[in-house]
Design a protein around this motif. Structure first.
Motif, PDB file in Angstrom:
ATOM      1  N   ILE A   4     -14.100   3.332  51.711  1.00  0.00           N
ATOM      2  CA  ILE A   4     -15.510   3.727  51.824  1.00  0.00           C
ATOM      3  C   ILE A   4     -15.979   3.718  53.273  1.00  0.00           C
ATOM      4  N   TYR A   5     -15.756   2.612  53.973  1.00  0.00           N
ATOM      5  CA  TYR A   5     -16.250   2.487  55.343  1.00  0.00           C
ATOM      6  C   TYR A   5     -15.135   2.469  56.386  1.00  0.00           C
ATOM      7  N   GLY A   6     -13.916   2.241  55.953  1.00  0.00           N
ATOM      8  CA  GLY A   6     -12.870   1.933  56.910  1.00  0.00           C
ATOM      9  C   GLY A   6     -11.766   2.943  57.034  1.00  0.00           C
ATOM     10  N   LYS A   7     -10.537   2.453  57.002  1.00  0.00           N
ATOM     11  CA  LYS A   7      -9.359   3.259  57.319  1.00  0.00           C
ATOM     12  C   LYS A   7      -8.308   3.068  56.230  1.00  0.00           C
ATOM     13  N   ILE A   8      -7.946   4.155  55.543  1.00  0.00           N
ATOM     14  CA  ILE A   8      -6.898   4.094  54.525  1.00  0.00           C
ATOM     15  C   ILE A   8      -5.540   4.007  55.212  1.00  0.00           C
ATOM     16  N   ASN A   9      -4.662   3.168  54.665  1.00  0.00           N
ATOM     17  CA  ASN A   9      -3.313   3.023  55.203  1.00  0.00           C
ATOM     18  C   ASN A   9      -2.325   3.112  54.050  1.00  0.00           C
ATOM     19  N   PRO A  10      -1.255   3.903  54.187  1.00  0.00           N
ATOM     20  CA  PRO A  10      -0.312   4.075  53.077  1.00  0.00           C
ATOM     21  C   PRO A  10       0.426   2.802  52.693  1.00  0.00           C
ATOM     22  N   ASN A  11       0.400   1.787  53.559  1.00  0.00           N
ATOM     23  CA  ASN A  11       1.139   0.557  53.281  1.00  0.00           C
ATOM     24  C   ASN A  11       0.335  -0.490  52.515  1.00  0.00           C
ATOM     25  N   VAL A  12      -0.961  -0.237  52.314  1.00  0.00           N
ATOM     26  CA  VAL A  12      -1.793  -1.241  51.641  1.00  0.00           C
ATOM     27  C   VAL A  12      -2.598  -0.605  50.515  1.00  0.00           C
ATOM     28  N   ASN A  13      -2.848  -1.396  49.475  1.00  0.00           N
ATOM     29  CA  ASN A  13      -3.596  -0.919  48.308  1.00  0.00           C
ATOM     30  C   ASN A  13      -5.072  -1.265  48.372  1.00  0.00           C
ATOM     31  N   ARG A  14      -5.449  -2.199  49.234  1.00  0.00           N
ATOM     32  CA  ARG A  14      -6.768  -2.811  49.141  1.00  0.00           C
ATOM     33  C   ARG A  14      -7.412  -2.969  50.510  1.00  0.00           C
ATOM     34  N   VAL A  15      -8.684  -3.332  50.487  1.00  0.00           N
ATOM     35  CA  VAL A  15      -9.384  -3.687  51.719  1.00  0.00           C
ATOM     36  C   VAL A  15      -8.782  -4.987  52.255  1.00  0.00           C
ATOM     37  N   LEU A  16      -8.350  -4.978  53.501  1.00  0.00           N
ATOM     38  CA  LEU A  16      -7.746  -6.186  54.081  1.00  0.00           C
ATOM     39  C   LEU A  16      -8.835  -7.100  54.638  1.00  0.00           C
ATOM     40  N   LEU A  17      -9.587  -7.667  53.690  1.00  0.00           N
ATOM     41  CA  LEU A  17     -10.671  -8.601  53.992  1.00  0.00           C
ATOM     42  C   LEU A  17     -10.549  -9.777  53.033  1.00  0.00           C
ATOM     43  N   HIS A  18     -10.563 -10.988  53.592  1.00  0.00           N
ATOM     44  CA  HIS A  18     -10.302 -12.185  52.799  1.00  0.00           C
ATOM     45  C   HIS A  18     -11.278 -13.293  53.178  1.00  0.00           C
ATOM     46  N   SER A  19     -11.942 -13.860  52.174  1.00  0.00           N
ATOM     47  CA  SER A  19     -12.852 -14.986  52.390  1.00  0.00           C
ATOM     48  C   SER A  19     -12.023 -16.261  52.500  1.00  0.00           C
ATOM     49  N   LYS A  20     -11.814 -16.724  53.728  1.00  0.00           N
ATOM     50  CA  LYS A  20     -10.847 -17.800  53.958  1.00  0.00           C
ATOM     51  C   LYS A  20     -11.443 -19.199  53.867  1.00  0.00           C
ATOM     52  N   VAL A  21     -12.594 -19.419  54.499  1.00  0.00           N
ATOM     53  CA  VAL A  21     -13.177 -20.765  54.541  1.00  0.00           C
ATOM     54  C   VAL A  21     -14.665 -20.702  54.209  1.00  0.00           C
ATOM     55  N   THR A  22     -15.098 -21.608  53.342  1.00  0.00           N
ATOM     56  CA  THR A  22     -16.522 -21.767  53.050  1.00  0.00           C
ATOM     57  C   THR A  22     -16.868 -23.249  53.124  1.00  0.00           C
ATOM     58  N   LYS A  23     -17.962 -23.555  53.842  1.00  0.00           N
ATOM     59  CA  LYS A  23     -18.426 -24.938  53.957  1.00  0.00           C
ATOM     60  C   LYS A  23     -19.871 -25.014  53.473  1.00  0.00           C
ATOM     61  N   ILE A  24     -20.115 -25.949  52.561  1.00  0.00           N
ATOM     62  CA  ILE A  24     -21.468 -26.167  52.057  1.00  0.00           C
ATOM     63  C   ILE A  24     -21.652 -27.661  51.813  1.00  0.00           C
ATOM     64  N   PHE A  25     -22.762 -28.206  52.289  1.00  0.00           N
ATOM     65  CA  PHE A  25     -22.980 -29.656  52.267  1.00  0.00           C
ATOM     66  C   PHE A  25     -21.779 -30.339  52.934  1.00  0.00           C
ATOM     67  N   ASP A  26     -21.154 -31.295  52.252  1.00  0.00           N
ATOM     68  CA  ASP A  26     -19.987 -31.976  52.825  1.00  0.00           C
ATOM     69  C   ASP A  26     -18.671 -31.387  52.318  1.00  0.00           C
ATOM     70  N   TYR A  27     -18.761 -30.279  51.602  1.00  0.00           N
ATOM     71  CA  TYR A  27     -17.563 -29.641  51.060  1.00  0.00           C
ATOM     72  C   TYR A  27     -16.999 -28.622  52.055  1.00  0.00           C
ATOM     73  N   GLU A  28     -15.682 -28.513  52.058  1.00  0.00           N
ATOM     74  CA  GLU A  28     -15.012 -27.448  52.806  1.00  0.00           C
ATOM     75  C   GLU A  28     -13.867 -26.914  51.951  1.00  0.00           C
ATOM     76  N   PHE A  29     -13.901 -25.606  51.698  1.00  0.00           N
ATOM     77  CA  PHE A  29     -12.895 -24.974  50.846  1.00  0.00           C
ATOM     78  C   PHE A  29     -12.146 -23.909  51.635  1.00  0.00           C
ATOM     79  N   GLU A  30     -10.838 -23.849  51.428  1.00  0.00           N
ATOM     80  CA  GLU A  30     -10.026 -22.858  52.136  1.00  0.00           C
ATOM     81  C   GLU A  30      -9.082 -22.164  51.168  1.00  0.00           C
TER      82      GLU A  30
END
Length: 248
Positions: free
Chosen positions: A209-235
Motif C-alpha cells: 500500500i505505502y511501501g515497496k514490494i519485493n519478490p523475496n518477501v510475502n509481508r510488510v517487514l515491520l515488527h513490534s519488538k518492545v513494549t513498556k508499560i508501567f513496570d512491565y517490559e515485553f519483547e
C-alpha cells in the motif's frame, strides 16, 4: 486455459474453495515468485502455488492483570481479539505486522493502561527493513489523517486535518540500498510508521500500500519488538522473514 486462483489452489492443496480463498486473502499464497492478492483473479491452470504456514500465537507473559502475546503476521487484530474475548484489547497491529500485543485481564487494569496509552507514556519500539540508506537518526512529526472506505483504512499526512503523530527512526544496519532500522513512536495512529517512512523516502519492503514490494518477501517487514508499560517490559523476537536480507 485459465481459471480462478482460489479454485486452482483448492485443487492443488486438496482443500475447500473457501479455505483456499482464505489463504489468498491472508497473503499466504505465492506463485512465480509473486504474492497472489486477488482470489478470484484468473491465472493459468498449470500454475504452481507455494503456501506459507500461519505461525502460532505465543504467550510472552501473563499475570493477574495483563497478557502479552506474540502476534503472528497474516492475522488481523479482530481475529486475535476473538480468541481472547474474555480480556480487554490494549493495542492494535496491522494484519501483516507481527510482535507484541497486549490485553488487560480486568477492568481496573484496563482503565489504568488506556490512560497510559492516551497520555503517550507507553514505550513502543518497532523494527523495519526499508529501501534506502538510513545513516542518521531522524525525527518526523507529521500529522496523520485516516480515512475508512468500506471497512478499509488508509492513512496519509495531512497538516490541516490530521492528528499529531511523531516517529523517531534509528539506523541499525545498511546493506546495499536497504536498511534495517528501529522506530520508536510516541503516538499510535493507523499505519503511522508506514506512512511516515514512505514520506521520508524509505518505504518499508513488502508494503503493497505505502511501501515497496519485493519478490523475496510475502509481508510488510515491520515488527513490534518492545513494549513498556508501567513496570512491565515485553519483547518479541524478530521473525524469520527479517533474515531474508543479510545485515551484518
Amino acid at each position: 486455459m485459465y481459471d480462478k486462483a482460489y479454485k486452482l489452489l483448492a485443487k492443488q492443496e486438496n482443500i475447500s474453495n473457501s479455505k483456499a480463498k482464505e489463504l489468498i486473502d491472508r497473503g499466504l499464497v505465492r506463485a512465480g515468485g509473486k504474492k497472489i492478492v486477488i482470489a478470484r483473479g484468473e491465472i493459468k491452470e498449470n500454475t504452481k502455488f507455494t503456501v506459507k504456514k500461519l505461525a502460532k500465537i505465543n504467550t510472552i507473559f501473563e499475570d493477574d492483570d495483563i497478557l502479552a502475546i506474540d502476534k503472528p503476521a497474516y492475522m488481523t487484530t479482530d481475529e486475535i481479539q476473538d480468541k481472547y474475548s474474555d480480556f480487554f484489547l490494549l493495542n492494535r497491529l496491522d494484519k501483516e505486522t507481527s510482535g507484541v500485543m497486549l490485553f488487560a485481564k480486568n477492568e481496573e487494569f484496563q482503565k489504568k493502561a488506556i490512560k497510559e496509552f492516551k497520555e503517550n507514556r507507553v514505550y513502543k519500539e518497532y523494527v523495519a527493513i526499508v529501501e534506502g540508506k538510513v545513516i542518521d537518526e531522524i525525527v518526523i512529526d507529521k500529522p496523520i489523517l485516516t480515512i475508512k472506505n468500506k471497512g478499509v483504512a488508509k492513512s496519509k499526512i495531512d497538516v490541516k486535518k490530521g492528528k499529531p503523530a511523531t516517529s523517531t527512526i534509528y539506523p541499525m544496519f545498511v546493506e546495499g540500498n536497504k536498511s534495517k532500522i528501529k522506530v520508536v513512536i510516541d503516538t499510535g495512529r493507523t499505519h503511522q510508521i508506514r506512512v511516515h517512512l514512505n514520506h521520508l523516502g524509505y518505504p518499508i519492503i513488502g508494503d503493497s500500500i505505502y511501501g515497496k514490494i519485493n519478490p523475496n518477501v510475502n509481508r510488510v517487514l515491520l515488527h513490534s519488538k518492545v513494549t513498556k508499560i508501567f513496570d512491565y517490559e515485553f519483547e518479541s523476537q524478530e521473525p524469520r522473514e527479517f533474515k531474508v536480507f543479510d545485515f551484518n
